[in-house]
Write a protein that holds these residues in place. Structure first.
Motif, PDB file in Angstrom:
ATOM      1  N   ALA A 158     -23.950   4.168  -1.125  1.00  0.00           N
ATOM      2  CA  ALA A 158     -24.674   4.881  -2.203  1.00  0.00           C
ATOM      3  C   ALA A 158     -26.162   4.622  -2.080  1.00  0.00           C
ATOM      4  O   ALA A 158     -26.984   5.528  -2.153  1.00  0.00           O
ATOM      5  CB  ALA A 158     -24.172   4.410  -3.567  1.00  0.00           C
ATOM      6  N   GLY A 159     -26.520   3.370  -1.812  1.00  0.00           N
ATOM      7  CA  GLY A 159     -27.934   3.018  -1.689  1.00  0.00           C
ATOM      8  C   GLY A 159     -28.541   3.516  -0.395  1.00  0.00           C
ATOM      9  O   GLY A 159     -29.748   3.603  -0.259  1.00  0.00           O
ATOM     10  N   ALA A 160     -27.658   3.868   0.592  1.00  0.00           N
ATOM     11  CA  ALA A 160     -28.150   4.330   1.899  1.00  0.00           C
ATOM     12  C   ALA A 160     -28.359   5.843   1.929  1.00  0.00           C
ATOM     13  O   ALA A 160     -28.933   6.369   2.886  1.00  0.00           O
ATOM     14  CB  ALA A 160     -27.156   3.928   2.992  1.00  0.00           C
ATOM     15  N   MET A 161     -27.923   6.541   0.881  1.00  0.00           N
ATOM     16  CA  MET A 161     -27.987   8.008   0.839  1.00  0.00           C
ATOM     17  C   MET A 161     -29.407   8.594   0.725  1.00  0.00           C
ATOM     18  O   MET A 161     -29.634   9.720   1.201  1.00  0.00           O
ATOM     19  CB  MET A 161     -27.150   8.524  -0.327  1.00  0.00           C
ATOM     20  CG  MET A 161     -25.654   8.381  -0.131  1.00  0.00           C
ATOM     21  SD  MET A 161     -25.038   9.495   1.121  1.00  0.00           S
ATOM     22  CE  MET A 161     -24.952  11.008   0.134  1.00  0.00           C
ATOM     23  N   PRO A 162     -30.358   7.914   0.141  1.00  0.00           N
ATOM     24  CA  PRO A 162     -31.670   8.543  -0.109  1.00  0.00           C
ATOM     25  C   PRO A 162     -32.333   9.301   1.036  1.00  0.00           C
ATOM     26  O   PRO A 162     -32.781  10.430   0.812  1.00  0.00           O
ATOM     27  CB  PRO A 162     -32.530   7.364  -0.599  1.00  0.00           C
ATOM     28  CG  PRO A 162     -31.561   6.539  -1.375  1.00  0.00           C
ATOM     29  CD  PRO A 162     -30.278   6.641  -0.590  1.00  0.00           C
ATOM     30  N   PRO A 163     -32.344   8.817   2.299  1.00  0.00           N
ATOM     31  CA  PRO A 163     -32.989   9.649   3.329  1.00  0.00           C
ATOM     32  C   PRO A 163     -32.255  10.978   3.567  1.00  0.00           C
ATOM     33  O   PRO A 163     -32.877  12.000   3.828  1.00  0.00           O
ATOM     34  CB  PRO A 163     -32.948   8.770   4.583  1.00  0.00           C
ATOM     35  CG  PRO A 163     -32.064   7.634   4.296  1.00  0.00           C
ATOM     36  CD  PRO A 163     -31.970   7.488   2.834  1.00  0.00           C
ATOM     37  N   LEU A 164     -30.929  10.979   3.412  1.00  0.00           N
ATOM     38  CA  LEU A 164     -30.164  12.223   3.537  1.00  0.00           C
ATOM     39  C   LEU A 164     -30.491  13.152   2.373  1.00  0.00           C
ATOM     40  O   LEU A 164     -30.649  14.369   2.556  1.00  0.00           O
ATOM     41  CB  LEU A 164     -28.660  11.927   3.549  1.00  0.00           C
ATOM     42  CG  LEU A 164     -27.724  13.146   3.525  1.00  0.00           C
ATOM     43  CD1 LEU A 164     -27.917  14.030   4.751  1.00  0.00           C
ATOM     44  CD2 LEU A 164     -26.267  12.698   3.422  1.00  0.00           C
ATOM     45  N   LEU A 165     -30.674  12.593   1.181  1.00  0.00           N
ATOM     46  CA  LEU A 165     -31.027  13.388   0.006  1.00  0.00           C
ATOM     47  C   LEU A 165     -32.396  14.034   0.204  1.00  0.00           C
ATOM     48  O   LEU A 165     -32.618  15.189  -0.166  1.00  0.00           O
ATOM     49  CB  LEU A 165     -31.022  12.519  -1.251  1.00  0.00           C
ATOM     50  CG  LEU A 165     -29.715  11.796  -1.584  1.00  0.00           C
ATOM     51  CD1 LEU A 165     -29.887  10.902  -2.818  1.00  0.00           C
ATOM     52  CD2 LEU A 165     -28.568  12.768  -1.780  1.00  0.00           C
ATOM     53  N   GLY A 166     -33.310  13.284   0.841  1.00  0.00           N
ATOM     54  CA  GLY A 166     -34.627  13.857   1.134  1.00  0.00           C
ATOM     55  C   GLY A 166     -34.515  14.995   2.132  1.00  0.00           C
ATOM     56  O   GLY A 166     -35.135  16.042   2.000  1.00  0.00           O
ATOM     57  N   TRP A 167     -33.682  14.791   3.133  1.00  0.00           N
ATOM     58  CA  TRP A 167     -33.470  15.809   4.183  1.00  0.00           C
ATOM     59  C   TRP A 167     -32.914  17.105   3.593  1.00  0.00           C
ATOM     60  O   TRP A 167     -33.433  18.195   3.818  1.00  0.00           O
ATOM     61  CB  TRP A 167     -32.517  15.269   5.254  1.00  0.00           C
ATOM     62  CG  TRP A 167     -32.496  16.061   6.528  1.00  0.00           C
ATOM     63  CD1 TRP A 167     -31.969  17.304   6.711  1.00  0.00           C
ATOM     64  CD2 TRP A 167     -33.045  15.667   7.786  1.00  0.00           C
ATOM     65  NE1 TRP A 167     -32.152  17.712   8.008  1.00  0.00           N
ATOM     66  CE2 TRP A 167     -32.797  16.716   8.704  1.00  0.00           C
ATOM     67  CE3 TRP A 167     -33.688  14.511   8.256  1.00  0.00           C
ATOM     68  CZ2 TRP A 167     -33.186  16.663  10.042  1.00  0.00           C
ATOM     69  CZ3 TRP A 167     -34.077  14.450   9.601  1.00  0.00           C
ATOM     70  CH2 TRP A 167     -33.833  15.522  10.464  1.00  0.00           C
TER      71      TRP A 167
END
Ligand code: HEM
Ligand code: FPP
Length: 302
Positions: A158-167
């Motif tokens: 869950a905490g690792a998702m942010p760069p994918l969310l930005g993409w």
């Protein structure tokens, strides 16, 4: 003419503290570093400049939902937080915010963030961010954290998702390169947290949270930290292997990986008082500098 409402000084004085309590519940420093990784995901998704609308409303919406997830974490963990030296001073155990107000704040922030993403960014990012919020606030906090010593490995997704969310904020679709950035943070999370968990082992044991040092001992945890930093070093090379990053990132990430491996080696084979928290703090600078190097390399290499 009606007399202006005079708020008693004690209430006036408490108002800034009241907002400070809500702000604290959003784990601002954690969310800030997450938003750096969101920004880097946005920038790496496109060769040129990031369009303003997804940039502004993507960062705002994801930040609001991450802050809401953190506030839910405060709500769910209020009992154990009140029993641990590191967290006993938090707003809910201290009674600075009521349970009802904390729940209302968390839900409102989450809904506002979701609506912002859904209407001004795109549906995919809104739902992926909602899934990350559920992953952290429910799957990790309410279940995994209390169920297994591998809690932060699975919950770390869950905490690792942010760069994918930005993409996805700027492209509206998945891409393998974005998943490489997720894999990097996924591999980074265990050494990041387990170093702190070693330092706070007795507190986690007192509240029956099965963190790895409590269930498998400090030495085993130090070995896992060292192995994960080696895994992280390999994961950090993947963007170079697929041609996503250039020589600046290769040099920068290699130096950071060597630093993390060295600190973890020291923790395992030459431990000193306070070294575990040094490794924990190093992990934060490691991730921050790694994503800054990714960003600079992207604009030098593109
Ligand atoms: C499930 C995954 C994670 C766990 C279990 C975890 C655990 C923790 C814990 C227990 C703290 C100390 C908080 C405090 O004492 O107030 C912390 C601090 C921090 N974490 Fe993590 N973390 C995770 C993922 C992340 C991620 C993905 C990031 C950023 C991308 C991150 C960035 C930070 C930062 C910047 C701090 C320092 C906060 C401060 O000094 O107030 N963490 N983490
Ligand atoms: C929408 C989105 C991107 C969600 C991500 C949410 C988020 C803020 C994750 C933070 C990770 C973190 C600091 C976990 C620690 O929880 P803990 O309960 O182990 O730490 P604590 O004991 O300090 O509360």
């Amino acid at each position: 003419m009606a007399k202006p409402l005079s708020i008693p000084s004690s209430d006036t004085q408490s108002q800034p503290l009241q907002w400070r309590a809500y702000y604290e519940m959003t784990k601002p420093k954690v969310v800030a570093l997450m938003l750096l990784t969101v920004l880097v995901g946005m920038c790496l998704a496109l060769p040129g400049a990031v369009p303003l609308q997804p940039l502004i409303f993507g960062l705002l919406g994801i930040g609001m939902m991450a802050g809401a997830a953190a506030a839910f974490n405060h709500l769910i963990d209020r009992r154990i937080d009140g029993l641990m030296a590191r967290t006993y001073n938090r707003p809910l155990p201290k009674g600075r915010v009521s349970i009802t107000k904390a729940l209302t704040f968390s839900i409102s922030l989450a809904v506002m963030g979701f609506v912002l993403l859904y209407t001004l960014v795109n549906e995919l990012t809104a739902w992926l961010t909602f899934a990350s919020l559920l992953g952290y606030a429910v799957v990790y906090t309410a279940y995994l954290k209390r169920a297994t010593p591998q809690n932060i490995v699975v919950g770390g997704l869950a905490g690792a998702m942010p760069p994918l969310l930005g993409w996805t904020s700027v492209t509206g679709e998945f891409h393998g390169n974005a998943l490489l950035l997720v894999i990097i943070i996924f591999a980074w999370t265990p050494p990041h947290f387990w170093a702190l968990a070693i330092h706070r082992k007795a507190e986690y044991a007192k509240v029956d949270i099965p963190m790895l040092p409590v269930t498998h001992g400090t030495e085993f945890t130090k070995t896992c930290i060292l192995l994960y930093t080696i895994l992280l070093a390999i994961a950090c090379l993947l963007p170079v292997l697929v041609g996503m990053c250039g020589p600046l990132y290769l040099v920068g990430s290699t130096l950071l990986s060597c630093g993390f491996i060295y600190k973890s080696w020291e923790l395992k084979f030459d431990d000193k008082p306070g070294l575990a928290m040094q490794v924990f703090r190093f992990s934060i600078y490691h991730l921050m500098l790694l994503f800054i190097v990714l960003l600079v390399d992207h604009y030098l290499w593109v």
